[in-house]
Design an enzyme around this catalytic site. Structure first.
Site, PDB file in Angstrom:
ATOM      1  N   LEU A  18       4.123   4.651   8.563  1.00  0.00           N
ATOM      2  CA  LEU A  18       3.155   5.455   9.332  1.00  0.00           C
ATOM      3  C   LEU A  18       2.937   6.805   8.670  1.00  0.00           C
ATOM      4  CD1 LEU A  18       1.749   6.137  12.271  1.00  0.00           C
ATOM      5  CD2 LEU A  18       3.868   7.385  12.620  1.00  0.00           C
ATOM      6  N   CYS A  74       8.235  -0.839   8.796  1.00  0.00           N
ATOM      7  CA  CYS A  74       7.085  -0.177   9.428  1.00  0.00           C
ATOM      8  C   CYS A  74       6.775   1.094   8.663  1.00  0.00           C
ATOM      9  CB  CYS A  74       7.484   0.240  10.835  1.00  0.00           C
ATOM     10  SG  CYS A  74       6.706  -0.712  12.098  1.00  0.00           S
ATOM     11  N   TYR A 109      -0.590  10.665   1.357  1.00  0.00           N
ATOM     12  CA  TYR A 109       0.825  10.621   1.753  1.00  0.00           C
ATOM     13  C   TYR A 109       1.312   9.191   1.967  1.00  0.00           C
ATOM     14  CZ  TYR A 109       0.496  15.665   2.495  1.00  0.00           C
ATOM     15  OH  TYR A 109       0.311  17.009   2.329  1.00  0.00           O
ATOM     16  N   ARG A 127      -5.225   9.934   5.007  1.00  0.00           N
ATOM     17  CA  ARG A 127      -6.259   9.997   3.959  1.00  0.00           C
ATOM     18  C   ARG A 127      -6.097  11.200   3.031  1.00  0.00           C
ATOM     19  NH1 ARG A 127     -10.455   6.311   4.787  1.00  0.00           N
ATOM     20  NH2 ARG A 127     -10.743   6.376   2.550  1.00  0.00           N
ATOM     21  N   GLU A 140       6.973  -5.852   5.232  1.00  0.00           N
ATOM     22  CA  GLU A 140       7.074  -6.885   6.265  1.00  0.00           C
ATOM     23  C   GLU A 140       5.688  -7.283   6.769  1.00  0.00           C
ATOM     24  OE1 GLU A 140      10.300  -5.986   9.102  1.00  0.00           O
ATOM     25  OE2 GLU A 140       8.972  -6.773  10.659  1.00  0.00           O
TER      26      GLU A 140
HETATM   27  N1  ACO Z   1      -9.949   3.312   5.400  1.00  0.00           N
HETATM   28  C1  ACO Z   1     -10.180   2.868   4.146  1.00  0.00           C
HETATM   29  N2  ACO Z   1      -9.246   2.934   3.147  1.00  0.00           N
HETATM   30  C2  ACO Z   1      -8.043   3.446   3.459  1.00  0.00           C
HETATM   31  C3  ACO Z   1      -7.737   3.915   4.757  1.00  0.00           C
HETATM   32  C4  ACO Z   1      -8.759   3.838   5.744  1.00  0.00           C
HETATM   33  N3  ACO Z   1      -8.550   4.296   7.003  1.00  0.00           N
HETATM   34  N4  ACO Z   1      -6.455   4.365   4.781  1.00  0.00           N
HETATM   35  C5  ACO Z   1      -5.982   4.188   3.531  1.00  0.00           C
HETATM   36  N5  ACO Z   1      -6.926   3.627   2.730  1.00  0.00           N
HETATM   37  C6  ACO Z   1      -6.796   3.283   1.299  1.00  0.00           C
HETATM   38  C7  ACO Z   1      -7.754   4.168   0.525  1.00  0.00           C
HETATM   39  O1  ACO Z   1      -8.001   3.560  -0.709  1.00  0.00           O
HETATM   40  C8  ACO Z   1      -6.880   5.399   0.347  1.00  0.00           C
HETATM   41  O2  ACO Z   1      -7.331   6.257  -0.681  1.00  0.00           O
HETATM   42  P1  ACO Z   1      -8.500   7.339  -0.345  1.00  0.00           P
HETATM   43  O3  ACO Z   1      -8.172   7.960   0.973  1.00  0.00           O
HETATM   44  O4  ACO Z   1      -8.423   8.326  -1.463  1.00  0.00           O
HETATM   45  O5  ACO Z   1      -9.775   6.572  -0.289  1.00  0.00           O
HETATM   46  C9  ACO Z   1      -5.564   4.776  -0.014  1.00  0.00           C
HETATM   47  O6  ACO Z   1      -5.474   3.629   0.840  1.00  0.00           O
HETATM   48  C10 ACO Z   1      -4.356   5.673   0.188  1.00  0.00           C
HETATM   49  O7  ACO Z   1      -4.426   6.254   1.449  1.00  0.00           O
HETATM   50  P2  ACO Z   1      -3.358   7.344   1.917  1.00  0.00           P
HETATM   51  O8  ACO Z   1      -4.071   8.614   2.250  1.00  0.00           O
HETATM   52  O9  ACO Z   1      -2.252   7.414   0.932  1.00  0.00           O
HETATM   53  O10 ACO Z   1      -2.805   6.627   3.241  1.00  0.00           O
HETATM   54  P3  ACO Z   1      -2.439   7.325   4.626  1.00  0.00           P
HETATM   55  O11 ACO Z   1      -1.542   8.503   4.419  1.00  0.00           O
HETATM   56  O12 ACO Z   1      -3.653   7.539   5.418  1.00  0.00           O
HETATM   57  O13 ACO Z   1      -1.491   6.199   5.281  1.00  0.00           O
HETATM   58  C11 ACO Z   1      -1.145   4.265   6.598  1.00  0.00           C
HETATM   59  C12 ACO Z   1      -1.813   4.836   5.330  1.00  0.00           C
HETATM   60  C13 ACO Z   1       0.362   4.564   6.567  1.00  0.00           C
HETATM   61  C14 ACO Z   1      -1.322   2.745   6.627  1.00  0.00           C
HETATM   62  C15 ACO Z   1      -1.827   4.932   7.822  1.00  0.00           C
HETATM   63  O14 ACO Z   1      -3.170   4.499   7.892  1.00  0.00           O
HETATM   64  C16 ACO Z   1      -1.167   4.657   9.162  1.00  0.00           C
HETATM   65  O15 ACO Z   1      -0.155   5.253   9.492  1.00  0.00           O
HETATM   66  N6  ACO Z   1      -1.767   3.768   9.977  1.00  0.00           N
HETATM   67  C17 ACO Z   1      -1.289   3.483  11.323  1.00  0.00           C
HETATM   68  C18 ACO Z   1      -0.004   2.694  11.289  1.00  0.00           C
HETATM   69  C19 ACO Z   1      -0.148   1.429  10.443  1.00  0.00           C
HETATM   70  O16 ACO Z   1      -1.080   0.664  10.600  1.00  0.00           O
HETATM   71  N7  ACO Z   1       0.837   1.217   9.534  1.00  0.00           N
HETATM   72  C20 ACO Z   1       0.911   0.042   8.671  1.00  0.00           C
HETATM   73  C21 ACO Z   1       1.419  -1.125   9.459  1.00  0.00           C
HETATM   74  S1  ACO Z   1       1.930  -2.469   8.414  1.00  0.00           S
HETATM   75  C22 ACO Z   1       3.556  -2.145   8.016  1.00  0.00           C
HETATM   76  O17 ACO Z   1       4.098  -1.228   8.617  1.00  0.00           O
HETATM   77  C23 ACO Z   1       4.296  -2.885   6.963  1.00  0.00           C
END
Ligand code: ACO
Ligand code: ZN
Length: 281
Positions: free
Chosen positions: A149, A147, A159, A156, A181
Site C-alpha cells: 500500500l 499486501c 513510492y 503516483r 501474493e
Molecule cells: N493508474 C495507472 N497507472 C498506475 C496507477 C494508477 N492509479 N498506479 C500506479 N500505476 C503505474 C504507473 O505506471 C506508475 O507510474 P506513473 O505514475 O509515473 O505513471 C507506476 O505504476 C508506479 O506507480 P507508483 O507511483 O510507484 O505507485 P504508487 O505509490 O501509487 O503505489 C500501489 C501503487 C501500492 C498499488 C497503490 O496504488 C495502492 O496502495 N493501492 C491501493 C492498495 C492496493 O491495491 N495494493 C495492491 C494490492 S495487491 C497486493 O498487495 C499484492
C-alpha cells in the site's frame, strides 16, 4: 465480518495533517465505526473517536517513527522492519488502515506470521508514514509480498515502485526469487507490470551475450513467470510458425526509450547500499 464492516460509517480518516477519503470499509470495533471521521495517530497508528482524544494522544504519544528496526535509510527515506510477533498492536492497526484502501480481504489480527516493511519520509517532526508491504516469514508459495500500500496522499509519485524494488532487493539478499501474493488488485497489477517491464528493460538493454530466463531471474529476484509476462507485455515474444518455438526479439531502442521515459520522472531511486539487513531465520 463483511456484514459487520458494511455497517461502518467511516468516510475519511484524519492522519497527521491530512484528511484522507477511504475507499473500502475495515472491521474497526463498532464504537469506532459509527462516526464519519476516524482519527489516527500518524506515528503509532492508534485509532481514536474524536479530535479531542486525538489531540490529547498527540501530546503524550512518544512515537516519532514506526517500531522495529530501521533497516534502510537514504536521504529522508527510511524503511523499518516490524515483526508482527513483537509489535502486534502496531501491525494490527496497520492492517486495519490498509484495509480502508484494499478491496480484497486481508488479515487484521493474525499478524504474528508476518513481517511489515514500513516506508517513511523524515522531517524535523519525525518519520512520516508513506506506505508499506507485508511479507510472510515463511511463505510456502515463494511470495515476497503479501499486501502492499501507498497512502493515497502519496500515490503516483514512485513510492509504490520503490517499495516493490525494495521487496526484490530483500529477495535477492535472501538468494531467492519471488512474486507478490495473488490476486493482485487493479492498481497492484498496473504497478507490478510497470515494474517488471522496467526491470527487464534494464537487464536487456546492455546485454551483449546470450542470457537465459534463469539468469534474469537470478539477477532480478523476479520469478520466471513474471519475466515471461513482462516479455509478452513488451511485445518481445512470438512463436515460430514452423516449429512453434518461442522467438525473442530485443529492440534495444525501445528498451532505452522505456528507461528514459521512467527516469525523466525523477522519482526517488532505491540505493541497495543503504540496506542493513540479514534475512529472517
Ligand atoms: N493508474 C495507472 N497507472 C498506475 C496507477 C494508477 N492509479 N498506479 C500506479 N500505476 C503505474 C504507473 O505506471 C506508475 O507510474 P506513473 O505514475 O509515473 O505513471 C507506476 O505504476 C508506479 O506507480 P507508483 O507511483 O510507484 O505507485 P504508487 O505509490 O501509487 O503505489 C500501489 C501503487 C501500492 C498499488 C497503490 O496504488 C495502492 O496502495 N493501492 C491501493 C492498495 C492496493 O491495491 N495494493 C495492491 C494490492 S495487491 C497486493 O498487495 C499484492
Ligand atoms: Zn501515537
Amino acid at each position: 465480518l463483511d456484514q459487520l464492516s458494511s455497517a461502518s460509517k467511516i468516510k475519511c480518516i484524519r492522519f497527521g495533517e491530512y484528511e484522507i477519503d477511504t475507499w473500502y470499509t475495515a472491521p474497526y470495533p463498532e464504537e469506532y465505526s459509527k462516526n464519519r471521521v476516524l482519527y489516527l495517530c500518524e506515528f503509532c497508528l492508534k485509532y481514536m473517536n474524536s479530535e479531542y482524544v486525538s489531540v490529547r494522544h498527540k501530546l503524550k504519544c512518544p512515537a516519532k517513527h514506526p517500531p522495529g528496526d530501521e533497516i534502510y535509510r537514504n536521504d529522508s527515506i527510511s524503511i523499518f522492519e516490524v515483526d508482527g510477533r513483537k509489535h502486534p498492536i502496531y501491525c494490527q492497526n496497520l492492517c486495519l488502515l490498509a484495509k480502508l484502501f484494499l478491496g480484497s480481504k486481508t488479515l487484521y489480527y493474525d499478524v504474528e506470521p508476518f513481517l511489515f516493511y514500513v516506508m517513511t519520509e523524515a522531517d524535523h517532526r519525525g518519520c512520516h508514514f508513506v506506505g508499506y508491504f507485508s511479507k510472510e516469514k515463511r511463505s510456502s508459495a515463494q511470495n515476497n509480498v503479501s499486501c502492499i500500500l501507498t497512502l493515497p496522499i502519496h500515490q503516483r509519485k514512485g513510492y509504490g515502485n520503490l517499495l516493490i524494488d525494495f521487496s526484490y532487493l530483500l529477495t535477492r539478499t535472501e538468494k531467492k526469487t519471488g512474486s507478490p501474493e495473488k490476486p493482485l488488485s487493479d492498481l497492484g497489477l498496473v504497478s507490478y507490470r510497470n515494474y517488471w517491464k522496467l526491470m527487464l528493460s534494464y537487464e536487456l538493454r546492455d546485454q551483449t551475450t546470450p542470457l537465459s530466463i534463469a539468469d534474469i531471474s537470478h539477477r532480478t529476484g523476479m520469478c520466471a513467470d513474471d519475466i515471461v509476462s513482462a516479455m509478452e507485455a513488451l511485445d518481445m515474444l512470438s512463436r515460430d510458425p514452423e516449429t512453434d518455438a518461442y522467438i525473442l526479439r530485443i529492440d534495444k531502442q525501445a528498451l532505452e526509450a522505456n528507461i528514459a521515459k521512467w527516469e525523466a520522472k525523477g522519482y526517488v531511486k532505491l540505493n541497495p547500499e543503504a540496506l542493513v539487513w540479514t534475512p529472517f531465520v
